[in-house]
Design an enzyme around this catalytic site. Structure first.
Site, PDB file in Angstrom:
ATOM      1  N   ASP A   1       0.826  -1.190  -0.130  1.00  0.00           N
ATOM      2  CA  ASP A   1       0.038  -0.075   0.082  1.00  0.00           C
ATOM      3  C   ASP A   1       0.907   1.268  -0.309  1.00  0.00           C
ATOM      4  OD1 ASP A   1      -3.119   0.424   0.810  1.00  0.00           O
ATOM      5  OD2 ASP A   1      -1.816   2.118   0.995  1.00  0.00           O
TER       6      ASP A   1
ATOM      7  N   ASN B   1     -13.125  -2.985   2.666  1.00  0.00           N
ATOM      8  CA  ASN B   1     -13.997  -1.766   2.635  1.00  0.00           C
ATOM      9  C   ASN B   1     -14.843  -1.930   1.719  1.00  0.00           C
ATOM     10  OD1 ASN B   1     -12.607  -0.783   5.066  1.00  0.00           O
ATOM     11  ND2 ASN B   1     -11.225   0.304   3.825  1.00  0.00           N
TER      12      ASN B   1
ATOM     13  N   GLN C   1     -14.548   2.827   1.406  1.00  0.00           N
ATOM     14  CA  GLN C   1     -13.879   2.231   0.207  1.00  0.00           C
ATOM     15  C   GLN C   1     -13.583   3.395  -0.669  1.00  0.00           C
ATOM     16  OE1 GLN C   1     -16.211  -0.418  -2.260  1.00  0.00           O
ATOM     17  NE2 GLN C   1     -14.398  -1.101  -3.366  1.00  0.00           N
TER      18      GLN C   1
ATOM     19  N   VAL D   1     -11.199   2.828  -3.667  1.00  0.00           N
ATOM     20  CA  VAL D   1     -10.856   2.367  -4.973  1.00  0.00           C
ATOM     21  C   VAL D   1     -11.902   1.502  -5.311  1.00  0.00           C
ATOM     22  CG1 VAL D   1      -9.290   1.316  -6.531  1.00  0.00           C
ATOM     23  CG2 VAL D   1      -8.427   2.996  -4.562  1.00  0.00           C
TER      24      VAL D   1
ATOM     25  N   HIS E   1     -10.736  -5.298  -3.220  1.00  0.00           N
ATOM     26  CA  HIS E   1      -9.224  -5.512  -2.570  1.00  0.00           C
ATOM     27  C   HIS E   1      -9.438  -5.996  -1.219  1.00  0.00           C
ATOM     28  CE1 HIS E   1     -10.310  -1.233  -2.235  1.00  0.00           C
ATOM     29  NE2 HIS E   1      -9.550  -1.076  -0.961  1.00  0.00           N
TER      30      HIS E   1
ATOM     31  N   HIS F   1      -6.813  -5.626   2.426  1.00  0.00           N
ATOM     32  CA  HIS F   1      -5.752  -5.289   2.918  1.00  0.00           C
ATOM     33  C   HIS F   1      -5.311  -6.263   4.073  1.00  0.00           C
ATOM     34  CE1 HIS F   1      -6.680  -0.866   2.186  1.00  0.00           C
ATOM     35  NE2 HIS F   1      -8.157  -1.251   2.175  1.00  0.00           N
TER      36      HIS F   1
END
Ligand code: 5GP
Length: 115
Positions: free
Chosen positions: A31, A88, A95, A97, A101, A103
């Protein structure tokens, strides 16, 4: 056609990322704004916007992502101490993006409940 997300641009190698794992179905990279000593973003190459887009057809893909995160946690040396896998979904969860995804975060002690 909607504009490419930043993560799609990373998949397509249009912008650089510190990639730690890649195969035909997924990509994992560090990240850009890490929240812990280990903070890796794991994404499917398939363009799903969030958990809301996952269907039964994606069961194997999502399982694969978790196997990859399991392996990455071991490689990062955080498997035994513990870590978090966070996704998220939507505005209330912050969220930012719109490409599914996870994390993978660890290397420090976290609080609960999350903020
Ligand atoms: P979200 O807030 O959508 O759950 O998470 C998006 C994550 O992507 C954030 O943690 C953010 O720091 C990360 N991110 C956003 N843009 C980039 C980028 O260009 N490169 C990398 N490596 N991470 C990014």
């Amino acid at each position: 056609m909607s504009e490419k997300t930043i993560f799609k641009k990373i998949i397509d190698k249009e912008i650089p990322a510190d990639v730690v794992y890649e195969d035909d179905r997924c990509l994992a990279f560090r990240d850009i704004a890490p929240q812990a000593p280990t903070h890796i973003v794991v994404i499917p190459k398939k363009e799903l916007r969030s958990t809301n887009d996952i269907t039964e057809e994606d069961a194997s893909l999502i399982g694969h992502l978790f196997c990859v995160m399991n392996e990455l946690a071991r490689k990062e040396g955080i498997a035994d101490a513990g870590y978090r896998i966070v996704t998220n979904c939507g505005p209330d969860a912050c969220q930012t993006v719109p490409h599914l995804h996870y994390h993978l975060i660890g290397g420090r002690k976290f609080g609960w409940p999350p903020g």
